[in-house]
Every structure is written in C-alpha cells, then in structure tokens.
Design a protein around this motif. Structure first.
Motif, PDB file in Angstrom:
ATOM      1  N   ALA A 113     -11.038 107.942   7.454  1.00  9.29           N
ATOM      2  CA  ALA A 113     -11.893 106.806   7.161  1.00  9.29           C
ATOM      3  C   ALA A 113     -13.317 107.126   7.549  1.00  9.29           C
ATOM      4  CB  ALA A 113     -11.400 105.578   7.942  1.00  9.29           C
ATOM      5  N   GLY A 114     -14.255 106.679   6.764  1.00 11.12           N
ATOM      6  CA  GLY A 114     -15.671 106.873   7.045  1.00 11.12           C
ATOM      7  C   GLY A 114     -16.340 105.538   7.241  1.00 11.12           C
ATOM      8  N   PRO A 115     -17.638 105.539   7.653  1.00 11.07           N
ATOM      9  CA  PRO A 115     -18.324 104.298   7.946  1.00 11.07           C
ATOM     10  C   PRO A 115     -18.465 103.398   6.731  1.00 11.07           C
ATOM     11  CG  PRO A 115     -19.827 106.166   8.003  1.00 11.07           C
ATOM     12  CD  PRO A 115     -18.448 106.714   7.909  1.00 11.07           C
ATOM     13  N   SER A 116     -18.628 103.964   5.558  1.00  8.50           N
ATOM     14  CA  SER A 116     -18.784 103.153   4.363  1.00  8.50           C
ATOM     15  C   SER A 116     -17.729 103.453   3.333  1.00  8.50           C
ATOM     16  CB  SER A 116     -20.176 103.375   3.752  1.00  8.50           C
ATOM     17  OG  SER A 116     -20.336 104.734   3.397  1.00  8.50           O
ATOM     18  N   ARG A 117     -16.923 104.476   3.561  1.00  5.10           N
ATOM     19  CA  ARG A 117     -15.852 104.828   2.640  1.00  5.10           C
ATOM     20  C   ARG A 117     -14.923 105.767   3.363  1.00  5.10           C
ATOM     21  NH1 ARG A 117     -17.175 110.010   0.225  1.00  5.10           N
ATOM     22  NH2 ARG A 117     -19.160 110.736   1.008  1.00  5.10           N
ATOM     23  N   SER A 145     -13.757 100.941   1.772  1.00  6.70           N
ATOM     24  CA  SER A 145     -14.296 101.210   3.103  1.00  6.70           C
ATOM     25  C   SER A 145     -13.349 100.694   4.184  1.00  6.70           C
ATOM     26  CB  SER A 145     -15.664 100.537   3.259  1.00  6.70           C
ATOM     27  OG  SER A 145     -15.535  99.139   3.137  1.00  6.70           O
ATOM     28  N   VAL A 146     -13.348 101.388   5.315  1.00  4.77           N
ATOM     29  CA  VAL A 146     -12.530 100.981   6.456  1.00  4.77           C
ATOM     30  C   VAL A 146     -13.350 101.159   7.720  1.00  4.77           C
ATOM     31  CG1 VAL A 146     -10.416 101.330   7.761  1.00  4.77           C
ATOM     32  CG2 VAL A 146     -10.401 101.647   5.298  1.00  4.77           C
ATOM     33  N   GLY A 147     -13.932 100.079   8.203  1.00  4.51           N
ATOM     34  CA  GLY A 147     -14.608 100.092   9.488  1.00  4.51           C
ATOM     35  C   GLY A 147     -15.917 100.857   9.523  1.00  4.51           C
ATOM     36  N   ASN A 178     -12.274 109.487  15.627  1.00  8.13           N
ATOM     37  CA  ASN A 178     -12.026 108.067  15.831  1.00  8.13           C
ATOM     38  C   ASN A 178     -10.877 107.546  14.977  1.00  8.13           C
ATOM     39  OD1 ASN A 178     -13.812 107.463  17.874  1.00  8.13           O
ATOM     40  ND2 ASN A 178     -15.479 106.869  16.512  1.00  8.13           N
ATOM     41  N   PHE A 179     -10.713 108.114  13.782  1.00  9.00           N
ATOM     42  CA  PHE A 179      -9.573 107.730  12.949  1.00  9.00           C
ATOM     43  C   PHE A 179      -8.279 108.045  13.689  1.00  9.00           C
ATOM     44  CE2 PHE A 179      -6.323 108.738   9.763  1.00  9.00           C
ATOM     45  CZ  PHE A 179      -6.335 107.576   8.998  1.00  9.00           C
ATOM     46  N   TYR A 180      -8.198 109.260  14.226  1.00  9.07           N
ATOM     47  CA  TYR A 180      -7.003 109.642  14.983  1.00  9.07           C
ATOM     48  C   TYR A 180      -6.836 108.763  16.217  1.00  9.07           C
ATOM     49  CZ  TYR A 180      -4.100 112.040  18.326  1.00  9.07           C
ATOM     50  OH  TYR A 180      -3.138 112.308  19.258  1.00  9.07           O
ATOM     51  N   SER A 181      -7.936 108.491  16.931  1.00  8.93           N
ATOM     52  CA  SER A 181      -7.865 107.679  18.144  1.00  8.93           C
ATOM     53  C   SER A 181      -7.314 106.288  17.841  1.00  8.93           C
ATOM     54  CB  SER A 181      -9.255 107.556  18.778  1.00  8.93           C
ATOM     55  OG  SER A 181      -9.783 108.818  19.109  1.00  8.93           O
ATOM     56  N   PHE A 224      -7.504 117.119  13.422  1.00  5.01           N
ATOM     57  CA  PHE A 224      -8.372 116.288  12.589  1.00  5.01           C
ATOM     58  C   PHE A 224      -9.774 116.884  12.505  1.00  5.01           C
ATOM     59  CE2 PHE A 224      -5.061 113.197  12.881  1.00  5.01           C
ATOM     60  CZ  PHE A 224      -5.274 112.296  11.838  1.00  5.01           C
ATOM     61  N   THR A 225     -10.272 117.416  13.628  1.00  4.40           N
ATOM     62  CA  THR A 225     -11.611 118.007  13.646  1.00  4.40           C
ATOM     63  C   THR A 225     -11.683 119.220  12.718  1.00  4.40           C
ATOM     64  OG1 THR A 225     -11.941 117.269  15.929  1.00  4.40           O
ATOM     65  CG2 THR A 225     -13.389 119.019  15.116  1.00  4.40           C
ATOM     66  N   VAL A 226     -10.660 120.075  12.796  1.00  5.25           N
ATOM     67  CA  VAL A 226     -10.636 121.254  11.911  1.00  5.25           C
ATOM     68  C   VAL A 226     -10.551 120.823  10.455  1.00  5.25           C
ATOM     69  CG1 VAL A 226      -9.267 123.272  11.242  1.00  5.25           C
ATOM     70  CG2 VAL A 226      -9.662 122.788  13.663  1.00  5.25           C
TER      71      VAL A 226
END
Length: 332
Positions: free
Chosen positions: A8-12, A201-203, A210-213, A270-272
C-alpha cells in the motif's frame, strides 16, 4: 516467510520493485545486496532460535502469538520516536487490509506448526512449492490462466517435493499439510495485495515496512483469542515455568531471538521487494531457502538423505524456472 507482490502507498497501492522510473544511486545495488544478506541471516536465525526454544517450550500457538505480538512494542516505539512515519488508516481502510492480515496470519501459524513436527530443512522444501498455491489461487479468484511453460515449471516443483518426502525421516502428513496451509496463506496475501489493493488508495505513509507492520499487528490481534483457546493461559504460564527450569536464561534468549528475527526477516523481505523486481525477489527467496537448509544441516544437524537432497535440488530449480517463465510471460 514468503513475499507479497504489492504494497500500500500513501495515495495508491504500488507494485514494489518498479522504482517509478527514478534513477538509482551508484551504491544502490550494494545496499540491496546488504539487505538480501541480512534477510538470509535473520531468516536462518529465526529457524534456529525457534527450534531451540520450542524444545523447551512446546507451545506452537503461544510461540506464534509471541513472535507477532512482539511487533507491537517494536513498531510502536519506532513510530513514537519518529524513526519512521506513522501510518494513518481509517476504519474502512483497515477493514480492507483485514484479508491480507488474515492471510499473513495463516502463513505464520501454518509454518510454526509445521516446524514443530518436522525438520527445518524438510519444511522449507515444502515451502518451495508456494508457486503451485499461487497458480491455483490466481486461477480461482482472478481467472488468471498462465502460459504452458509456466505450468510446466510446476512439475519439477511437485516432483521434487514428492521425491524429498519419500525418505524424509521427519515426514508427517500433518506437518506437510501445515506447510501447505502456510503456502496458501502466503499466496493469498500476494493475490489480494496485487489484484485488489492495487485498484485504490489505502491509508497514508504506508511504505513497505509499514504495510508489513500493520498487517502483523492486525494478525496478532486476530490470533490472540484463538491461541488462548488452543493453549489456555494457565498452561502457557506453567509451560514457561518449566522451560525456565530446564533452559534457564538460554531459553529466554532463544525465545526472544526467534521473535526479533521473525520480525526483521519479514520486514527485510518487504524492503527487498521494494528495491527489486518480483522475479528477482522470487529467485532471491529460493536462494534464501537453500541458505536456511544449509544452516539447518550445519547447526541443527538435520539429517538429509541422498534422495531428499536430490528432491530438494529439483524443487528449488523448478521454483527458479517458474519465476523465469512468469517473467517471460509478463514481458510479452
């Protein structure tokens, strides 16, 4: 743990590894390799610490809950100290993440229970068959029909797992089934993230980490009542007392190590994924299993028969072939 294919991204919701066309700095490849190395090390560390702690504390549901719930103070401290941006979600957006959190939970609990009944090396051979689960779920829920070379690449995966299972000393159908539940959970998380969340968008501040968290914290909340039902609190407390009496400080270090390594290796995955394309990530994930199997043999002394070793190589080679065939299909 295996890899989701979208975040998930800030706007999409963006597909990791796309880099958005931005030019990468010269040292980017070195940083990525460092992340991959740490991913491998923490993955192996998790398997070793968990198997050792489980020998003293044979409570799989409580162990899985501890590993996920440990993220609450760790992630919370990072957000409180502003070491990373704090994600912001409405109730409706959190509800849309619930399927991903549930699938992430299945991935975790299936793997933990499988590790409890079989050798680490064997479970990771079965986990290499995740592309089979992905193909099934993609067809059932998305209607995605793959090209024949992609399906053909599944044959050595299935054959390799079957070959490795024939003479596996720790084989049980229960552990095999739990490992497959973990595979389907990971595949479901990927399918949902890629096909459903991408459309809207999600959040805010929903980076890879943060998605993983968020889905880990949600998963821990979902797991709490189930874990306490399966293993009542009184039994868990008594189990911890017994484990302390047997293992002492070493037990607590192993338990804590399993939780910390679990969170770090998943976050690094997730970072990789955010730094490389999905195919490179799939290949790196396969090589991670080779690394874990090797470490399990060296550190945990997991016995591997010649037939098991041959089956492992065939299954892992099939996984790489599947990733490459999928890449060729997407490039057309």
């Amino acid at each position: 743990a295996t890899s989701p294919k979208a975040i998930a991204g800030p706007s999409r919701v963006v597909a990791p590894g796309s880099a958005g066309g931005a030019e990468q700095p010269p040292y980017s490849a070195v940083v990525t390799m460092l992340y991959i190395l740490l991913w491998y090390m923490f993955s192996a560390g998790y398997n070793i610490f968990f198997k050792r702690s489980f020998a003293d504390f044979p409570f799989p549901w409580a162990s899985a809950l501890f590993q996920m719930a440990l993220g609450i103070p760790i992630f919370g401290a990072q957000w409180l100290l502003r070491l990373r941006k704090t994600p912001r979600l409405t109730a409706a957006e959190a509800g849309r993440l619930l399927p991903a959190a549930a699938a992430n939970l299945l991935t975790q609990i299936g793997a933990v229970i499988a590790f409890c009944g079989s050798a680490v090396s064997f479970v990771h051979i079965v986990k290499a068959s995740e592309p089979v689960a992905s193909s099934v779920l993609n067809y059932l829920f998305v209607g995605d029909v793959l090209a024949w070379p992609v399906y053909a690449a599944l044959l050595p995966i299935i054959g390799g797992v079957a070959l490795a299972s024939v003479q596996e000393l720790s084989f049980t159908w229960f552990s095999f089934g739990c490992a497959m539940v973990s595979n389907f959970g990971s595949a479901a998380r990927s399918v949902y993230s890629k096909k459903v969340l991408r459309s809207s968008s999600v959040g805010e501040s929903m980076s890879e980490s943060n998605f993983y968290s968020v889905i880990t914290i949600m998963g821990a909340i979902l797991l709490l009542p189930v874990a306490l039902y399966m293993e009542p609190a009184s039994s868990i407390v008594q189990g911890l007392r017994t484990a302390h009496a047997v293992g002492g400080r070493t037990f607590w270090l192993n338990l804590l190590g399993s939780g910390v390594c679990f969170l770090l290796y998943n976050e690094l995955a997730f970072t990789v994924l955010g730094r490389v394309d999905p195919v490179s990530h799939a290949v790196a994930n396969t090589m991670k299993r080779v690394f874990i199997i090797a470490m399990a043999i060296l550190v945990l002394r997991n016995p591997v028969t010649p037939l098991g070793a041959a089956g492992s190589l065939v299954a892992l080679a099939g996984t790489v072939a599947y990733a490459l065939a999928s890449a060729r299909r997407r490039s057309r």
